[in-house]
Design a protein around this motif. Structure first.
Motif, PDB file in Angstrom:
ATOM      1  N   THR A 128      -1.944  -9.213   1.924  1.00 53.08           N
ATOM      2  CA  THR A 128      -1.185  -8.219   1.206  1.00 53.08           C
ATOM      3  C   THR A 128       0.800  -8.089   0.289  1.00 53.08           C
ATOM      4  O   THR A 128       0.958  -9.123   1.976  1.00 53.08           O
ATOM      5  CB  THR A 128      -1.513  -6.915   1.297  1.00 53.08           C
ATOM      6  OG1 THR A 128      -0.215  -6.296   2.616  1.00 53.08           O
ATOM      7  CG2 THR A 128      -2.716  -6.715   1.362  1.00 53.08           C
ATOM      8  N   VAL A 129       0.666  -8.236  -0.662  1.00 53.55           N
ATOM      9  CA  VAL A 129       2.305  -9.027  -0.937  1.00 53.55           C
ATOM     10  C   VAL A 129       3.119  -7.748  -1.091  1.00 53.55           C
ATOM     11  O   VAL A 129       2.305  -6.498  -1.532  1.00 53.55           O
ATOM     12  CB  VAL A 129       2.104  -9.707  -2.493  1.00 53.55           C
ATOM     13  CG1 VAL A 129       3.220  -9.137  -3.111  1.00 53.55           C
ATOM     14  CG2 VAL A 129       1.307 -10.664  -2.804  1.00 53.55           C
ATOM     15  N   PRO A 130       4.237  -7.583  -0.549  1.00 51.86           N
ATOM     16  CA  PRO A 130       4.578  -6.094  -0.562  1.00 51.86           C
ATOM     17  C   PRO A 130       5.074  -5.409  -2.186  1.00 51.86           C
ATOM     18  O   PRO A 130       5.412  -6.793  -3.015  1.00 51.86           O
ATOM     19  CB  PRO A 130       6.043  -6.350   0.397  1.00 51.86           C
ATOM     20  CG  PRO A 130       6.095  -7.441   0.425  1.00 51.86           C
ATOM     21  CD  PRO A 130       4.491  -8.842  -0.172  1.00 51.86           C
ATOM     22  N   HIS A 131       5.344  -4.350  -2.515  1.00 57.19           N
ATOM     23  CA  HIS A 131       5.514  -4.047  -3.348  1.00 57.19           C
ATOM     24  C   HIS A 131       7.241  -4.244  -4.069  1.00 57.19           C
ATOM     25  O   HIS A 131       7.616  -4.326  -2.570  1.00 57.19           O
ATOM     26  CB  HIS A 131       5.113  -2.390  -3.231  1.00 57.19           C
ATOM     27  CG  HIS A 131       3.559  -2.434  -4.048  1.00 57.19           C
ATOM     28  ND1 HIS A 131       2.981  -2.119  -2.974  1.00 57.19           N
ATOM     29  CD2 HIS A 131       3.598  -2.499  -4.896  1.00 57.19           C
ATOM     30  CE1 HIS A 131       1.653  -1.582  -3.144  1.00 57.19           C
ATOM     31  NE2 HIS A 131       2.022  -1.707  -3.772  1.00 57.19           N
ATOM     32  N   LEU A 132       7.879  -4.337  -4.709  1.00 56.81           N
ATOM     33  CA  LEU A 132       8.377  -4.732  -5.292  1.00 56.81           C
ATOM     34  C   LEU A 132       9.998  -3.112  -4.524  1.00 56.81           C
ATOM     35  O   LEU A 132      10.809  -3.079  -4.240  1.00 56.81           O
ATOM     36  CB  LEU A 132       8.787  -4.391  -6.524  1.00 56.81           C
ATOM     37  CG  LEU A 132      10.379  -4.428  -7.493  1.00 56.81           C
ATOM     38  CD1 LEU A 132      11.221  -6.218  -6.658  1.00 56.81           C
ATOM     39  CD2 LEU A 132      10.839  -5.421  -8.532  1.00 56.81           C
ATOM     40  N   SER A 133       9.075  -2.077  -4.875  1.00 54.55           N
ATOM     41  CA  SER A 133      10.083  -0.992  -3.914  1.00 54.55           C
ATOM     42  C   SER A 133      10.640  -1.406  -2.643  1.00 54.55           C
ATOM     43  O   SER A 133      11.301  -0.325  -2.205  1.00 54.55           O
ATOM     44  CB  SER A 133       8.949   0.302  -4.041  1.00 54.55           C
ATOM     45  OG  SER A 133       7.334   0.928  -3.655  1.00 54.55           O
ATOM     46  N   ASP A 134       8.900  -1.638  -2.211  1.00 54.13           N
ATOM     47  CA  ASP A 134       8.860  -2.039  -0.031  1.00 54.13           C
ATOM     48  C   ASP A 134      10.285  -3.007  -0.111  1.00 54.13           C
ATOM     49  O   ASP A 134      11.183  -3.126   0.906  1.00 54.13           O
ATOM     50  CB  ASP A 134       7.337  -2.344   0.524  1.00 54.13           C
ATOM     51  CG  ASP A 134       6.976  -1.333   0.175  1.00 54.13           C
ATOM     52  OD1 ASP A 134       7.861  -0.214   0.293  1.00 54.13           O
ATOM     53  OD2 ASP A 134       5.820  -1.932   0.529  1.00 54.13           O
TER      54      ASP A 134
END
Length: 169
Positions: free
Chosen positions: A2-8
């Motif tokens: 999974t690709v981390p969200h920009l918020s993460d």
């Protein structure tokens, strides 16, 4: 994978910066580190929908810029003082109940801290501000914010104790 969200990613960057800045010794280093972490958390809070936290974290970057000079020219003082009503306007315009109240209280304490000439008083006021931001993070579900604020508070206590021991030696 999974690709981390920009918020993460923004939260993780903020966390790393918060892990570093409270351990610094001089006032300007503390302010620079605090500003960088605030910018990262402004983006993180914006991306998770915590508008007051985002706005007030962004405002703290402006405050650091005006608190930076040791001699504090009149224009810096005027701009810094102008951030106090701006804090109220930003909190009111993004109001979301208790999370906004906690962020505003934390920002008010941070505002006092950033203007301090003393590293110790700066740390004490940021410690109190941290408690307010912990409440904000719990209410908004910001795991990165919560971890960063708890770590920051521990670093502030350690730094104050370290500097007190250094002065006493």
């Amino acid at each position: 994978m999974t690709v981390p969200h920009l918020s993460d990613l923004a939260g993780a960057a903020g966390f790393i910066l918060v892990a570093l800045w409270p351990w610094l010794s001089c006032r300007r280093a503390l302010l620079a580190g605090q500003s960088a972490s605030a910018a990262a958390f402004a983006l993180h809070y914006l991306l998770i929908g915590a508008a007051t936290g985002a706005a007030l974290s962004g405002l703290s970057v402006l405050q650091v810029a005006t608190a930076w000079p040791d001699d504090r020219p009149n224009w810096c003082r005027a701009l810094y003082v102008a951030t106090v009503p701006l804090l109220a306007v930003l909190a009111a315009s993004t109001w979301a109940g208790w999370p906004s109240a906690c962020a505003a209280a934390g920002m008010a304490l941070g505002t006092a801290a950033r203007w301090c000439q003393s590293a110790l008083l700066l740390r004490v006021l940021f410690l109190l501000a941290g408690a307010c931001w912990v409440a904000h993070d719990l209410l908004t579900g910001s795991t990165f914010g919560l971890a960063a604020d708890l770590l920051c508070m521990a670093g502030l206590v350690y730094g104050a104790l370290r500097d007190r021991t250094t002065v006493a030696a």
